[in-house]
Scaffold this active site. Structure first.
Site, PDB file in Angstrom:
ATOM      1  N   ARG A  95     -14.759  23.874   8.014  1.00 44.27           N
ATOM      2  CA  ARG A  95     -14.612  23.168   6.735  1.00 44.27           C
ATOM      3  C   ARG A  95     -15.696  23.508   5.714  1.00 44.27           C
ATOM      4  NH1 ARG A  95      -9.339  21.973   6.718  1.00 44.27           N
ATOM      5  NH2 ARG A  95      -8.741  20.777   8.566  1.00 44.27           N
ATOM      6  N   ARG A 135       0.822  -1.231   0.000  1.00 43.91           N
ATOM      7  CA  ARG A 135       0.000   0.000   0.000  1.00 43.91           C
ATOM      8  C   ARG A 135       0.845   1.266   0.000  1.00 43.91           C
ATOM      9  NH1 ARG A 135      -1.999   0.652   6.320  1.00 43.91           N
ATOM     10  NH2 ARG A 135       0.015   0.137   7.251  1.00 43.91           N
TER      11      ARG A 135
END
Length: 312
Positions: free
Chosen positions: A231, A204
């Site tokens: 956000r 990964r």
């Protein structure tokens, strides 16, 4: 078998279940429980579970088991009062759990909000799907000349096509190498019996930040509003802002009175320093105030004049 297919089957099974409860529910959330709301090209936000609603906030504030007052306007007024005066504890009595699919680089920004409980999909245990984020041409821009972490003018159409082609080719290549290192396909089948298989936890490491991960994210209402105030702000990076905007709509479904107060006093309101408040008082009296006399820094003065629309 692809992880996304398995999840969709599990979600479908959950959506068909009906349970009885003594708990007071949020009708708006019950309607969309387990439903995915698409974000970006492969992402989504999904509500998995929740506890409490607007009435729970009122109950916590009054330490009561009742459903609030006989007049909903009084409950609404109390919630507005609590948020206006930053009495946050009653909002911490409500919690919500999301299932979120997002690019790695967005997840790294997200995890900076340390007031939630998080469990991320394990690429040490499972093989990641072949899904990666490619920005649309409308969101490809040059580096801002005034903001070190922002975007400036959009790229030309010709260069946008080149960038998208390069990002796509790179992502395709690193995933091909990921499969080669694993020597397994997405369903866990061996690809080449003559080759060894690198452990998943190391394979990964070759993937780029635009690949998608998933996580369960559980947070109380007070800290969720703090997350959304930051956000869902226009200054936030687009790729995390679009998730926050979806969650804003879910907040309205969950706790409509709190959502209304949140817009009023947090998201669409403004806070001023002592110097800023003193300047407002002078302006209301018709006095002219210059930056040099305000006691504010250049940056604060700029932000102050923008909020009050004094830039013209």
């Amino acid at each position: 078998m692809a992880q996304s297919y398995i999840q969709e089957k599990e979600i479908h099974d959950l959506q068909t279940q009906v349970e009885q409860t003594r708990r007071e529910i949020s009708p708006g959330l019950e309607e969309i429980l387990y439903q995915d709301f698409p974000v970006l090209d492969h992402g989504f936000v999904r509500v998995i579970d929740y506890m409490g609603n607007d009435n729970a906030i009122v109950q916590a504030a009054r330490v009561s088991y009742g459903k609030g007052t006989k007049k909903r306007t009084e409950d609404r007024g109390l919630i507005h009062y609590l948020l206006r005066h930053s009495h946050t504890t009653p909002f911490e009595m409500c919690e919500i759990k999301f299932h979120i699919k997002l690019p790695f680089f967005v997840a790294r920004q997200w995890i900076r909000h340390r007031t939630a409980n998080v469990n991320e999909y394990s690429a040490r245990y499972s093989i990641l799907d072949k899904e990666f984020y490619i920005p649309s041409p409308d969101h490809l821009a040059v580096q801002s000349s005034t903001n070190r972490q922002g975007r400036g003018e959009k790229l030309s159409p010709e260069y946008s096509r080149y960038v998208i082609d390069l990002l796509t080719k790179d992502a395709e290549q690193v995933y091909a190498h990921y499969e080669e290192l694993l020597n397994e396909d997405i369903e866990g089948n061996l690809i080449d019996s003559n080759k060894e298989c690198l452990t998943r936890e190391l394979a990964r490491t070759n993937l780029s930040l635009n690949f998608y991960t998933q996580m369960y994210w559980k947070i109380d209402l007070h800290n969720l509003m703090h997350f959304l105030a930051l956000r869902a702000d226009p200054h936030a990076q687009y790729e995390i802002r679009v998730y926050a905007e979806v969650m804003l709509n879910l907040l309205e479904r969950w706790v409509p009175f709190t959502y209304e107060a949140f817009l009023q006093y947090r998201k669409e309101g403004a806070r001023f320093s002592k110097n800023g408040l003193d300047t407002i008082k002078k302006l209301l009296k018709g006095q002219e105030v210059r930056k040099e006399e305000s006691g504010m820094s250049k940056r604060e003065w700029q932000e102050f004049t923008e909020v009050l629309d004094l830039t013209s």
